[in-house]
Design a protein around this motif. Sequence first.
Motif, PDB file in Angstrom:
ATOM      1  N   TRP A 184     110.554  -0.412  29.245  1.00  0.00           N
ATOM      2  CA  TRP A 184     111.890  -1.002  29.217  1.00  0.00           C
ATOM      3  C   TRP A 184     112.609  -0.573  27.951  1.00  0.00           C
ATOM      4  O   TRP A 184     112.012  -0.544  26.900  1.00  0.00           O
ATOM      5  CB  TRP A 184     111.785  -2.532  29.265  1.00  0.00           C
ATOM      6  CG  TRP A 184     113.107  -3.211  29.251  1.00  0.00           C
ATOM      7  CD1 TRP A 184     113.894  -3.463  30.318  1.00  0.00           C
ATOM      8  CD2 TRP A 184     113.808  -3.705  28.115  1.00  0.00           C
ATOM      9  NE1 TRP A 184     115.046  -4.084  29.913  1.00  0.00           N
ATOM     10  CE2 TRP A 184     115.010  -4.233  28.554  1.00  0.00           C
ATOM     11  CE3 TRP A 184     113.537  -3.722  26.744  1.00  0.00           C
ATOM     12  CZ2 TRP A 184     115.956  -4.793  27.696  1.00  0.00           C
ATOM     13  CZ3 TRP A 184     114.468  -4.274  25.889  1.00  0.00           C
ATOM     14  CH2 TRP A 184     115.654  -4.812  26.372  1.00  0.00           C
ATOM     15  N   PRO A 185     113.846  -0.170  27.933  1.00  0.00           N
ATOM     16  CA  PRO A 185     114.823  -0.208  29.000  1.00  0.00           C
ATOM     17  C   PRO A 185     114.946   1.097  29.769  1.00  0.00           C
ATOM     18  O   PRO A 185     115.958   1.332  30.409  1.00  0.00           O
ATOM     19  CB  PRO A 185     116.114  -0.507  28.248  1.00  0.00           C
ATOM     20  CG  PRO A 185     115.969   0.267  26.977  1.00  0.00           C
ATOM     21  CD  PRO A 185     114.498   0.151  26.648  1.00  0.00           C
TER      22      PRO A 185
ATOM     23  N   SER B 102     113.681 -11.017  30.860  1.00  0.00           N
ATOM     24  CA  SER B 102     114.508 -10.055  30.152  1.00  0.00           C
ATOM     25  C   SER B 102     114.705 -10.523  28.716  1.00  0.00           C
ATOM     26  O   SER B 102     115.018 -11.687  28.489  1.00  0.00           O
ATOM     27  CB  SER B 102     115.867  -9.938  30.841  1.00  0.00           C
ATOM     28  OG  SER B 102     116.782  -9.297  29.993  1.00  0.00           O
TER      29      SER B 102
END
Length: 195
Positions: free
Chosen positions: A82-83, A31
């Motif tokens: 992402w996100p 992340s």
Amino acid sequence: MDPLLSSAAVVVPLIVLVAGVSRLGAPRGVSPWKLLGLLAILCAAGAPGAGVPRRDVLALASSGALGVLAAIHVYWGLGGAWPGDARHEKVEMVVGLPKGSPFPSLGACLVVACLLASSAALVVAQRYGGGGSPTLLRLGAWAVALVLGARGVGGYLEARLRPDTRALPYHRLNRLVYSPLSLTLAAAVAGATLD
């Protein structure tokens, strides 16, 4: 602090992020927020009595964070989701446009990524003497702080200029993440630039 170490603080998070991308869909257990958290741990090295000058810590943390943000923009430009999730498209969360709107092009994402990476390099060069004119490097670092500060403040005013964003996840993310992050980075760059 050694300039080689400071360069590693910018490059290593970029390598980790890019290496963690298994496909264009999503990072493999990496992340970007974890990477930014690791950079925040660097700030602990600048605690009183730790022996690392506070301006060095600010330069390393801010340039590392700018480098990670540059990598995220490359990831987005290459089609990374992402996100985004099943409920919200990336364009609703990152750009503040309604679902179905086109995401900025690869070229636009790469321009932003280059500006962020250049800003990271400029902060490090200003702090450790990058071979250029010290006055120009300092002015450049102050310009980076000014642009980041303007982005941070502008994020809180954006809903007045673009009222449609209030109904999108972008509005909340902008007020809770994007603008505070921009203001924090602006303060860190300014702190690293002060004599």
